[in-house]
Write a protein that holds these residues in place. Sequence first.
Motif, mmCIF file in Angstrom:
data_model
loop_
_atom_site.group_PDB
_atom_site.id
_atom_site.type_symbol
_atom_site.label_atom_id
_atom_site.label_comp_id
_atom_site.label_asym_id
_atom_site.label_seq_id
_atom_site.Cartn_x
_atom_site.Cartn_y
_atom_site.Cartn_z
ATOM 1 N N TYR A 1 -9.473 -1.019 -6.856
ATOM 2 C CA TYR A 1 -8.081 -1.244 -6.480
ATOM 3 C C TYR A 1 -8.028 -1.925 -5.117
ATOM 4 O O TYR A 1 -8.893 -1.702 -4.264
ATOM 5 C CB TYR A 1 -7.324 0.083 -6.431
ATOM 6 C CG TYR A 1 -7.193 0.744 -7.778
ATOM 7 C CD1 TYR A 1 -6.012 0.668 -8.505
ATOM 8 C CD2 TYR A 1 -8.263 1.439 -8.336
ATOM 9 C CE1 TYR A 1 -5.890 1.272 -9.749
ATOM 10 C CE2 TYR A 1 -8.160 2.047 -9.576
ATOM 11 C CZ TYR A 1 -6.970 1.964 -10.283
ATOM 12 O OH TYR A 1 -6.850 2.555 -11.521
ATOM 13 N N GLN B 1 -4.181 -3.807 -9.026
ATOM 14 C CA GLN B 1 -5.001 -2.871 -9.789
ATOM 15 C C GLN B 1 -5.839 -3.642 -10.812
ATOM 16 O O GLN B 1 -5.596 -4.820 -11.072
ATOM 17 C CB GLN B 1 -4.122 -1.838 -10.484
ATOM 18 C CG GLN B 1 -3.118 -2.416 -11.460
ATOM 19 C CD GLN B 1 -2.255 -1.344 -12.079
ATOM 20 O OE1 GLN B 1 -2.665 -0.191 -12.202
ATOM 21 N NE2 GLN B 1 -1.041 -1.706 -12.490
ATOM 22 N N GLN C 1 -8.195 4.687 -5.949
ATOM 23 C CA GLN C 1 -7.038 4.836 -6.827
ATOM 24 C C GLN C 1 -6.017 5.788 -6.206
ATOM 25 O O GLN C 1 -4.796 5.573 -6.324
ATOM 26 C CB GLN C 1 -7.465 5.345 -8.199
ATOM 27 C CG GLN C 1 -6.303 5.442 -9.184
ATOM 28 C CD GLN C 1 -6.734 5.844 -10.581
ATOM 29 O OE1 GLN C 1 -7.923 6.006 -10.842
ATOM 30 N NE2 GLN C 1 -5.780 6.011 -11.490
ATOM 31 N N TYR D 1 -4.132 3.863 -3.724
ATOM 32 C CA TYR D 1 -3.250 2.954 -4.457
ATOM 33 C C TYR D 1 -1.994 3.679 -4.924
ATOM 34 O O TYR D 1 -0.861 3.193 -4.759
ATOM 35 C CB TYR D 1 -4.006 2.357 -5.639
ATOM 36 C CG TYR D 1 -3.191 1.410 -6.495
ATOM 37 C CD1 TYR D 1 -3.159 0.057 -6.215
ATOM 38 C CD2 TYR D 1 -2.457 1.889 -7.582
ATOM 39 C CE1 TYR D 1 -2.412 -0.819 -6.997
ATOM 40 C CE2 TYR D 1 -1.707 1.031 -8.365
ATOM 41 C CZ TYR D 1 -1.681 -0.320 -8.073
ATOM 42 O OH TYR D 1 -0.939 -1.172 -8.838
ATOM 43 N N ASN D 2 -2.169 4.879 -5.479
ATOM 44 C CA ASN D 2 -1.025 5.642 -5.975
ATOM 45 C C ASN D 2 -0.106 6.061 -4.835
ATOM 46 O O ASN D 2 1.114 6.143 -5.001
ATOM 47 C CB ASN D 2 -1.510 6.876 -6.735
ATOM 48 C CG ASN D 2 -2.259 6.508 -8.012
ATOM 49 O OD1 ASN D 2 -2.088 5.414 -8.556
ATOM 50 N ND2 ASN D 2 -3.097 7.410 -8.477
#
Length: 838
Positions: free
Chosen positions: A134, A181, A217, A220-221
């Motif tokens: 990511y 992503q 990740q 990223y979230n």
Amino acid sequence: MAKTDWMLDDTVLPEDMNQIGEEINANADKLADNLDKQPWEPLTLNPGVQVVQGGDVPAILHPTMQGRTLVNLLGRSGNFESLTGWTTAGAGAAAALDTTNKAYGTSSVKLTVGSAGDAGVFRDMKSMLKTGSYYILVGDCKNGNATRAQLRVNFSGDIGIVNSSGVTDTTAFKPQFIKIQPSDFDTATSVYMYAHVVGSNGQYGYVDGMRLFEITQAEYNALTSMTADQIAAKYPYIDDMKHVNAVYIENKGKNLLPSFSEWNAAGGSATATGPYVLAVTAAAAFEGVFAEISVTKNADMVLNVTHNGRIGAFKTDGSTSLHGGYTTNQQIAFNAGENDRIRIYFTSTAAGPFNFSNPMLNIGSEALPFEPQKPSYLYLPDCNLRSNVDGSVADRLYTDGQGKPRVTRRFRERVLDGSLQWEYSIPLTGSKVVKSPSFDSNVIKGQGQGVAIKYNGNPLKNLFGSVGTTWQDPDLWQINSNELWLSIPNTDSGWGEYYTPTAEEIKAYFWGWKMVDGSLNPYPGNGTKYWVYANGLGGWTGTTTILPTDFSPAVTNKTISSYRLMYQLAQSVDEPVTYEGSLMLHEGANQVEVGAGVVVREAVVPSGPNANGYYAINAISASYPTLNPLSRRAERITQVYKDANADKSWEKGSALVASWYGGGYAYTQTKPSQSATYSVTYLALDTYTLGIAPQTISAEYAPNIRESVESLVREVIEARTETSVLQNTKAQKQQPQWIAPTLRNDWAGTVRYMKDEFGNVHLKGYVSGGVMTGTSTVIFALPTGYRPSVQASIPTVTSEAVTSNPGSLVVYVLTNGNVVFEPTSKNVIFFNCTFRLD
């Protein structure tokens, strides 16, 4: 000692022993709390300025922090100090560097819209994106007169284009971001990263500080709930690869105002007759001084000063008041609002003399009694705390039992230059693989965890980092069986397709040289060999037929850098770290600042005098006969040292004008001593060239008198033990000797070198009468054991003759031991300097 609520009331004399007993009984619980053994108080510090509450007694703060490494996959190109590597897009569009509007460095990219309604510059970054990973693209945008300035990612194929929200503000750079992503780029053949402007023909905007980071990740979230400002703070702009480094933690004490010697003039004549006593002679109203200081956002503050003029607290624009405007009152209370920097002004009400004394600015809603500023600080100038991408493996800094910072290292970093052993390994189409055998036995084998950075700041790809990657791909690296392997494109090295370079020719490449034929094409294997270096303008210069054995001017002038490699250790190493100072919390509210960018005790040669008799540090104004700027642009100088002691004769200030390299400066009318060595500690303006701040700092402090005293006693005992051991060791050890080197190129003189017991190499004496040899003159060479692992830059003094006015010259100590300098008309060079071995 300041009286606290648990102490006996010392304002009333007891009439009898019964009253003493009553006082003790009334405060028994509080007295017991301060005499009982208690766990230390924890706290968390974040980057920036914050208010933290201390305990009932002053206490030393013991910090702990984790390493973090950020790798800008755009290298250094996103700083837009040049447009090399970028392609202009948009019919009739134009891209140019702009030195007036910038967020970082000395320029941004100005994008002027053409007939197609947009303008941009882009790079294809598909080769740097890994399947399953990511990413986030961040940049700073400012609109000129267009519709908006923004970032753009263009995925080839059916995925299409993603734009950031865009900036319409024409007054300041604002952060923008795009998150990426795996599903975005897995099927794309190209992924173009854009600086972009939308508008009508002839309209324009600016972009600066573009950075592309690989993130986890989870990170990223988390972006979904973060603002653009929060994202920019967590993912700041950096050049190539940077770690937690050059960290400072400061507590100014109860009084946030420095002595008047550090205030700035605001018209009229101001003279500090004491540290906190000021006399102002004004020709009109609003003349005096101001101090610009860091504050905690939304903090309540009180300013109290004895004066017969007027006072005020303002935003840094100097005109927006925080409390309703100037006042003749002796005290004002205000809130800092959303400002992290403010200005305090002391000025006149009309023409005439005015006096100001004992100014006190404290946190809270009530004024505190005056006391001088009593700052404490902890500087960690070269801690370099590293981590892997997801932070699961990281260096850790902690405080040992003696109160000293130490680091448990999981990563190392090496400069890959011509001082290493290099061998030719594999011929490939368009590139060649070289290796450094026996690189490091304490390294993770196979894929490894680490990052390699090329001379231009671009990351190399790990051979094991992507599916389907083979040595045929250019710019790869790996560590396997203690050997470091690198693939080098022929267009970079200048080695012809069928040419086999020697070990010494490979070293020349890592010194910053390119091999060519007489037409500046890659050397085919026959005819005369030439070596050239990058001229910073996209071309090559400095042709020589002699095989180079040290750094090219492109490296010494920082046009390019050496290759660098960060790699994970198989076995962690615990070691001390360079530091200065110790942080203390006072009772009540403390304003603590955490940041990055501190440079500690850099050697300097003061400039001057100018026509008015002033000497200066960090001057780049033609009004000074000699110019000796600091090695980095300075935001502000915090201290000047004469030999090892603070020199209070220097006044310090900050002004973003052409006279000072970055804005920070110091000046004095006291002539600097010719026999003394001067150095300065300062905060760099371009922090992105040094490192990043830790995301958080965990710390603890003694909560009461008992714990504080026990901690101090323990540290004093251990310090005395260490001192006695050092004294005995020094007494038993043969004292270091000054050694005369063999001088080259007809240089003669008294220069000597010596290494002390702390691993510092000292140079003293002078040389004269030598021959200038091309672009880098070698004076002498230092033997193994006296050579730095990273090139050292040291200031020296030159003159036409010993009796002439001195000038400045930077001498470089290369990793191969050569002591060199650039050509100069001066024929005498004086040495009185020191550099540290790693």
